[in-house]
Design a protein around this motif. Structure first.
Motif, PDB file in Angstrom:
ATOM      1  N   THR A   1      15.566   5.762 -65.882  1.00  0.00           N
ATOM      2  CA  THR A   1      15.296   4.666 -64.949  1.00  0.00           C
ATOM      3  C   THR A   1      13.804   4.343 -64.868  1.00  0.00           C
ATOM      4  OG1 THR A   1      15.092   6.162 -63.057  1.00  0.00           O
ATOM      5  CG2 THR A   1      17.286   5.332 -63.554  1.00  0.00           C
ATOM      6  N   ILE A   2      12.966   5.246 -65.384  1.00  0.00           N
ATOM      7  CA  ILE A   2      11.516   5.052 -65.314  1.00  0.00           C
ATOM      8  C   ILE A   2      10.938   4.523 -66.625  1.00  0.00           C
ATOM      9  CG2 ILE A   2       9.304   6.211 -64.850  1.00  0.00           C
ATOM     10  CD1 ILE A   2      11.155   5.973 -62.429  1.00  0.00           C
ATOM     11  N   ILE A   3      11.575   4.845 -67.749  1.00  0.00           N
ATOM     12  CA  ILE A   3      10.979   4.496 -69.041  1.00  0.00           C
ATOM     13  C   ILE A   3      10.902   2.988 -69.260  1.00  0.00           C
ATOM     14  CG2 ILE A   3      11.647   6.672 -70.129  1.00  0.00           C
ATOM     15  CD1 ILE A   3      13.995   5.250 -71.410  1.00  0.00           C
ATOM     16  N   GLY A   4      11.623   2.226 -68.432  1.00  0.00           N
ATOM     17  CA  GLY A   4      11.494   0.771 -68.529  1.00  0.00           C
ATOM     18  C   GLY A   4      10.170   0.261 -67.999  1.00  0.00           C
ATOM     19  N   GLY A   5       9.433   1.137 -67.291  1.00  0.00           N
ATOM     20  CA  GLY A   5       8.117   0.765 -66.778  1.00  0.00           C
ATOM     21  C   GLY A   5       8.096   0.626 -65.267  1.00  0.00           C
ATOM     22  N   PHE A   6       6.917   0.873 -64.703  1.00  0.00           N
ATOM     23  CA  PHE A   6       6.733   0.677 -63.265  1.00  0.00           C
ATOM     24  C   PHE A   6       5.313   0.225 -63.013  1.00  0.00           C
ATOM     25  CE2 PHE A   6       5.547   5.057 -64.108  1.00  0.00           C
ATOM     26  CZ  PHE A   6       4.406   5.260 -63.356  1.00  0.00           C
ATOM     27  N   THR A   7       5.128  -0.436 -61.887  1.00  0.00           N
ATOM     28  CA  THR A   7       3.816  -0.952 -61.510  1.00  0.00           C
ATOM     29  C   THR A   7       3.356  -0.295 -60.222  1.00  0.00           C
ATOM     30  OG1 THR A   7       4.716  -2.758 -60.195  1.00  0.00           O
ATOM     31  CG2 THR A   7       4.375  -3.180 -62.556  1.00  0.00           C
ATOM     32  N   GLN A   8       2.117  -0.519 -59.892  1.00  0.00           N
ATOM     33  CA  GLN A   8       1.573   0.002 -58.635  1.00  0.00           C
ATOM     34  C   GLN A   8       2.363  -0.544 -57.452  1.00  0.00           C
ATOM     35  OE1 GLN A   8      -2.379  -1.329 -57.777  1.00  0.00           O
ATOM     36  NE2 GLN A   8      -2.644   0.019 -56.025  1.00  0.00           N
ATOM     37  N   ALA A   9       2.686  -1.828 -57.499  1.00  0.00           N
ATOM     38  CA  ALA A   9       3.404  -2.447 -56.381  1.00  0.00           C
ATOM     39  C   ALA A   9       4.797  -1.855 -56.224  1.00  0.00           C
ATOM     40  CB  ALA A   9       3.487  -3.959 -56.591  1.00  0.00           C
ATOM     41  N   SER A  10       5.515  -1.627 -57.325  1.00  0.00           N
ATOM     42  CA  SER A  10       6.866  -1.078 -57.223  1.00  0.00           C
ATOM     43  C   SER A  10       6.838   0.357 -56.713  1.00  0.00           C
ATOM     44  CB  SER A  10       7.566  -1.144 -58.583  1.00  0.00           C
ATOM     45  OG  SER A  10       6.968  -0.257 -59.506  1.00  0.00           O
ATOM     46  N   LEU A  11       5.816   1.111 -57.101  1.00  0.00           N
ATOM     47  CA  LEU A  11       5.676   2.491 -56.614  1.00  0.00           C
ATOM     48  C   LEU A  11       5.435   2.509 -55.111  1.00  0.00           C
ATOM     49  CD1 LEU A  11       5.404   5.538 -57.241  1.00  0.00           C
ATOM     50  CD2 LEU A  11       2.966   5.112 -57.658  1.00  0.00           C
TER      51      LEU A  11
ATOM     52  N   GLN B   1       6.200   0.169 -53.009  1.00  0.00           N
ATOM     53  CA  GLN B   1       7.405  -0.341 -52.339  1.00  0.00           C
ATOM     54  C   GLN B   1       8.453   0.757 -52.198  1.00  0.00           C
ATOM     55  OE1 GLN B   1       9.473  -3.442 -54.470  1.00  0.00           O
ATOM     56  NE2 GLN B   1      10.226  -4.373 -52.588  1.00  0.00           N
ATOM     57  N   THR B   2       8.610   1.566 -53.248  1.00  0.00           N
ATOM     58  CA  THR B   2       9.558   2.677 -53.205  1.00  0.00           C
ATOM     59  C   THR B   2       9.163   3.685 -52.125  1.00  0.00           C
ATOM     60  OG1 THR B   2      10.073   2.458 -55.554  1.00  0.00           O
ATOM     61  CG2 THR B   2      10.555   4.582 -54.525  1.00  0.00           C
ATOM     62  N   ALA B   3       7.875   4.034 -52.078  1.00  0.00           N
ATOM     63  CA  ALA B   3       7.401   4.992 -51.084  1.00  0.00           C
ATOM     64  C   ALA B   3       7.600   4.457 -49.664  1.00  0.00           C
ATOM     65  CB  ALA B   3       5.926   5.306 -51.328  1.00  0.00           C
ATOM     66  N   ASP B   4       7.325   3.169 -49.460  1.00  0.00           N
ATOM     67  CA  ASP B   4       7.485   2.566 -48.138  1.00  0.00           C
ATOM     68  C   ASP B   4       8.942   2.594 -47.699  1.00  0.00           C
ATOM     69  OD1 ASP B   4       6.343   0.888 -45.869  1.00  0.00           O
ATOM     70  OD2 ASP B   4       7.858  -0.486 -46.658  1.00  0.00           O
ATOM     71  N   LYS B   5       9.855   2.278 -48.621  1.00  0.00           N
ATOM     72  CA  LYS B   5      11.283   2.297 -48.301  1.00  0.00           C
ATOM     73  C   LYS B   5      11.743   3.719 -47.972  1.00  0.00           C
ATOM     74  CE  LYS B   5      15.463   0.427 -48.166  1.00  0.00           C
ATOM     75  NZ  LYS B   5      16.319   1.609 -48.000  1.00  0.00           N
ATOM     76  N   MET B   6      11.248   4.713 -48.694  1.00  0.00           N
ATOM     77  CA  MET B   6      11.599   6.099 -48.403  1.00  0.00           C
ATOM     78  C   MET B   6      11.162   6.499 -47.003  1.00  0.00           C
ATOM     79  SD  MET B   6      10.623   8.017 -51.988  1.00  0.00           S
ATOM     80  CE  MET B   6      10.459   9.579 -51.114  1.00  0.00           C
ATOM     81  N   MET B   7       9.941   6.134 -46.617  1.00  0.00           N
ATOM     82  CA  MET B   7       9.435   6.504 -45.296  1.00  0.00           C
ATOM     83  C   MET B   7      10.259   5.848 -44.190  1.00  0.00           C
ATOM     84  SD  MET B   7       7.034   8.581 -46.070  1.00  0.00           S
ATOM     85  CE  MET B   7       7.940   8.951 -47.586  1.00  0.00           C
ATOM     86  N   ARG B   8      10.650   4.599 -44.398  1.00  0.00           N
ATOM     87  CA  ARG B   8      11.443   3.900 -43.382  1.00  0.00           C
ATOM     88  C   ARG B   8      12.827   4.523 -43.244  1.00  0.00           C
ATOM     89  NH1 ARG B   8      11.873  -2.537 -43.748  1.00  0.00           N
ATOM     90  NH2 ARG B   8       9.615  -2.174 -43.752  1.00  0.00           N
ATOM     91  N   ASP B   9      13.451   4.860 -44.385  1.00  0.00           N
ATOM     92  CA  ASP B   9      14.773   5.483 -44.346  1.00  0.00           C
ATOM     93  C   ASP B   9      14.716   6.836 -43.649  1.00  0.00           C
ATOM     94  OD1 ASP B   9      15.863   3.339 -45.634  1.00  0.00           O
ATOM     95  OD2 ASP B   9      15.952   4.286 -47.609  1.00  0.00           O
ATOM     96  N   ILE B  10      13.676   7.631 -43.949  1.00  0.00           N
ATOM     97  CA  ILE B  10      13.534   8.943 -43.312  1.00  0.00           C
ATOM     98  C   ILE B  10      13.397   8.786 -41.802  1.00  0.00           C
ATOM     99  CG2 ILE B  10      11.959  10.901 -43.037  1.00  0.00           C
ATOM    100  CD1 ILE B  10      11.393  10.703 -46.051  1.00  0.00           C
ATOM    101  N   GLU B  11      12.593   7.831 -41.376  1.00  0.00           N
ATOM    102  CA  GLU B  11      12.393   7.600 -39.934  1.00  0.00           C
ATOM    103  C   GLU B  11      13.703   7.266 -39.238  1.00  0.00           C
ATOM    104  OE1 GLU B  11      10.598   4.068 -37.088  1.00  0.00           O
ATOM    105  OE2 GLU B  11       9.796   4.297 -39.123  1.00  0.00           O
TER     106      GLU B  11
ATOM    107  N   LYS C   1       2.323  12.555 -54.374  1.00  0.00           N
ATOM    108  CA  LYS C   1       0.995  12.453 -53.760  1.00  0.00           C
ATOM    109  C   LYS C   1       0.987  11.410 -52.643  1.00  0.00           C
ATOM    110  CE  LYS C   1      -3.905  11.657 -54.679  1.00  0.00           C
ATOM    111  NZ  LYS C   1      -4.304  12.732 -53.768  1.00  0.00           N
ATOM    112  N   LEU C   2       1.617  10.270 -52.875  1.00  0.00           N
ATOM    113  CA  LEU C   2       1.686   9.240 -51.828  1.00  0.00           C
ATOM    114  C   LEU C   2       2.416   9.770 -50.594  1.00  0.00           C
ATOM    115  CD1 LEU C   2       2.534   6.031 -53.895  1.00  0.00           C
ATOM    116  CD2 LEU C   2       0.446   6.429 -52.586  1.00  0.00           C
TER     117      LEU C   2
END
Length: 332
Positions: free
Chosen positions: A138-148, A150-160, A50-51
């Motif tokens: 890798t997800i069952i250890g937990g995730f937060t809003q900030a980590s999600l 951050q992951t999306a931001d890194k993906m967008m930068r790598d794609i660019e 969704k992000l």
């Protein structure tokens, strides 16, 4: 007795993200067994999809893309739009030898001022596909809003950066690209930056632009830190303010720096039938207990310049040849 690496269910309050249907919610209550939003792989992938969709298929992304490089977004089934622009100065064009009616072999001619330069897509279109596998464990250890986020931001930068690197690869062998080799600047960041700006300025193609502001500079991502430091020392806001031109970093193989004229080149993104430029798909891979996420789009590179030159003195015989308008500065 507690064993090493033994898992313990968290009991303290944290902000956790989980998805219900198509809406993302955040749970700030204690993490309990019956509310697994904090470590549910299905919820994580739904939120990440969704992000990605909300950003890549938004008007904001289109505006940012147009600011970086000239581009168009064309409806499904339509062709890329080429430009037709009048050249403002004489330019001698070297091309593959052609024979005229008098059986004379002509290898260069002048594109006269007032001639029409038109552009076409390169022979190679770019299919962008980025795929990542997200394993459940890798997800069952937990995730937060900030980590999600951050992951999306890194993906967008790598794609660019990866996309820009593929564009640089295609442009490096395009017929309308002129290549020059120069010595790689050395020294402190400020000295390197000044030398790079001088090189860019010296190699401006005056036929398609008169100042650096008329161009987009495509440069290796390895130069970004150097130029940012020089911008800080110069007291300006960013690299673009330092150079005086739009800048697009790229990753991967170093093809040098490119000067892309804003009036003559563009990226042409193909929209799908749903009107979206990007397609994001998440597929469950049960055999490996994971999700496969793929982000895709197709883009044409409108960068092949053509111009008609005279093959005979009377001008009755003309030939459309590749017109050099992109400058590739290779640092050796």
């Amino acid at each position: 007795m507690k064993l090493p690496n033994q898992y313990e269910v968290p009991t303290q309050s944290h902000t956790r993200a989980h998805a219900e249907g198509s809406t993302i919610h955040y749970n700030v209550s204690d993490v309990r067994k019956e509310t697994l939003g904090a470590n549910d792989p299905d919820a994580y992938i739904a939120a990440l999809v969704k992000l990605s969709e909300d950003y890549l298929n938004s008007d904001a992304w289109r505006e940012e893309a147009a600011e970086r490089t000239p581009c168009e977004f064309r409806p499904a089934g339509s062709e890329a739009t080429g430009q037709q622009i009048i050249t403002l100065s004489d330019r001698t064009v070297t091309f593959d030898p052609r024979k005229n009616w008098d059986n004379q072999t002509i290898s260069k001619g002048e594109a006269l001022a007032g001639s029409i330069i038109f552009t076409e897509p390169t022979d190679t279109a770019l299919f962008i596909s980025h795929r990542v596998t997200i394993l459940d464990h890798t997800i069952i250890g937990g995730f937060t809003q900030a980590s999600l986020l951050q992951t999306a931001d890194k993906m967008m930068r790598d794609i660019e950066h990866i996309e820009a690197g593929k564009v640089a690869q295609i442009l490096s062998t395009a017929p309308s690209t002129e290549s020059v080799s120069v010595a790689k600047p050395t020294g402190k960041p400020v000295e390197i930056a000044e030398d790079l700006i001088d090189l860019l300025t010296i190699h401006i193609n005056q036929t398609v632009g008169t100042s650096l502001a008329d161009f987009v500079v495509l440069l290796p991502v390895s130069l970004v830190a150097v130029l940012e430091r020089a911008a800080q020392r110069a007291g300006v806001e960013d690299i673009e303010a330092l150079i005086g031109a739009s800048v697009q970093p790229y990753s991967g193989t170093d093809y040098g720096l490119f000067l892309l004229p804003k009036m003559f080149t563009s990226l042409s993104y193909r929209e799908g039938r749903d009107g979206n430029v990007w397609k994001i798909e998440a597929t469950r891979n049960g055999a490996h207990q994971c999700w496969d996420l793929e982000i895709m789009t197709v883009v044409d590179i409108v960068a092949n310049g053509k111009v008609k030159v005279k093959l005979s003195a009377d001008g009755l015989q003309t030939q459309a040849v590749a017109f050099p308008m992109i400058t590739n500065i290779k640092l050796t």
